[in-house]
Design an enzyme around this catalytic site. Structure first.
Site, PDB file in Angstrom:
ATOM      1  N   SER A   1       1.028  -1.403   0.132  1.00 46.26           N
ATOM      2  CA  SER A   1       0.336   0.143  -0.384  1.00 46.26           C
ATOM      3  C   SER A   1       0.430   1.393   0.271  1.00 46.26           C
ATOM      4  O   SER A   1       0.636   2.269   0.573  1.00 46.26           O
ATOM      5  CB  SER A   1      -1.288  -0.284   1.536  1.00 46.26           C
ATOM      6  OG  SER A   1      -2.233  -0.991   1.500  1.00 46.26           O
ATOM      7  N   ARG A   2       2.319   1.173  -0.395  1.00 45.18           N
ATOM      8  CA  ARG A   2       2.894   2.093  -0.211  1.00 45.18           C
ATOM      9  C   ARG A   2       3.468   2.371   0.800  1.00 45.18           C
ATOM     10  O   ARG A   2       3.718   4.086   0.869  1.00 45.18           O
ATOM     11  CB  ARG A   2       1.754   3.339  -1.263  1.00 45.18           C
ATOM     12  CG  ARG A   2       2.132   3.307  -3.052  1.00 45.18           C
ATOM     13  CD  ARG A   2       4.038   2.335  -3.241  1.00 45.18           C
ATOM     14  NE  ARG A   2       3.697   2.557  -4.976  1.00 45.18           N
ATOM     15  CZ  ARG A   2       3.571   0.998  -5.274  1.00 45.18           C
ATOM     16  NH1 ARG A   2       3.744  -0.257  -4.429  1.00 45.18           N
ATOM     17  NH2 ARG A   2       3.744   0.590  -7.206  1.00 45.18           N
TER      18      ARG A   2
END
Length: 214
Positions: A192-193
């Site tokens: 999810s970065r």
């Protein structure tokens, strides 16, 4: 031509980097990571690093060079002192280094001051190089415009004959640089970065370790 690259996406999920799992010295932490990437075997040249400099034209430029040594003082590489990057480092010794190791989803980003290593250290490394690599340092007037590749080929042929049975001394225009870091960031890809970023920065002679938002 408009090329849409929006669908190039990668999920990072191979590891985590927590403050409590890092050591207090960034060069020691680098050594740990470097040994792990060597053992992983997924990167052909783990010592390949991007060197970013500021040129006399005011533009930043990065290129890949090879890390040849590292110790508590910093990161060492070798090149032509009279090349474009050599001139840039002479003018602006503040440089950046970065390593990207995709097989383990890791980056290391360094800011530091660059300077030449001792002539003795440069001589030791030059003398350990294969002879054709030594000749390459003599052949190439690095970063200068040449008419065609044949110029290089002809010069190499001439020098091979000249030095066929003669030891080659390190040319004065070629040698080593060391980047002494003031900041080293370790980046670990996460889902999810929400990547892990641990930065070490020097403050009053001591390393400060802190987590950065991704």
């Amino acid at each position: 031509m408009n090329r849409d690259l929006h669908d190039y996406r990668q999920t990072y999920a191979k590891g985590a980097l927590l403050l409590e799992n890092t050591v207090d010295d960034p060069l020691a932490q680098f050594a740990i990571w470097f040994k792990e990437i060597e053992a992983d075997g997924g990167v052909k040249e783990p010592n390949a690093m991007s060197l970013a400099t500021l040129g006399k034209d005011g533009f930043a430029k990065s290129r890949i060079v090879l890390l040849k040594e590292y110790d508590q003082d910093g990161f060492v590489f070798y090149t032509n002192y009279e090349s474009e990057k050599g001139e840039s480092m002479n003018l602006h010794p503040q440089v950046g280094l970065s390593f990207f190791w995709p097989s383990m989803e890791r980056q290391v980003i360094v800011k530091g001051e660059v300077s030449k290593v001792s002539e003795e250290r440069s001589n030791t490394y030059f003398n350990a190089r294969p002879k054709e690599s030594q000749l390459g340092a003599l052949v190439s007037d690095q970063s200068k415009v040449i008419s065609d590749r044949q110029v290089l080929e002809d010069t190499m042929t001439e020098l091979k004959e000249k030095y066929a049975d003669v030891a080659i001394s390190r040319p004065s225009h070629w040698g080593g640089y060391i980047v002494k870091p003031i900041s080293i960031e370790f980046w670990q890809g996460r889902p999810s970065r929400l990547h892990d970023r641990i930065r070490y920065r020097i403050e009053e002679g001591q390393w400060i370790k802190e987590r950065l938002a991704p």
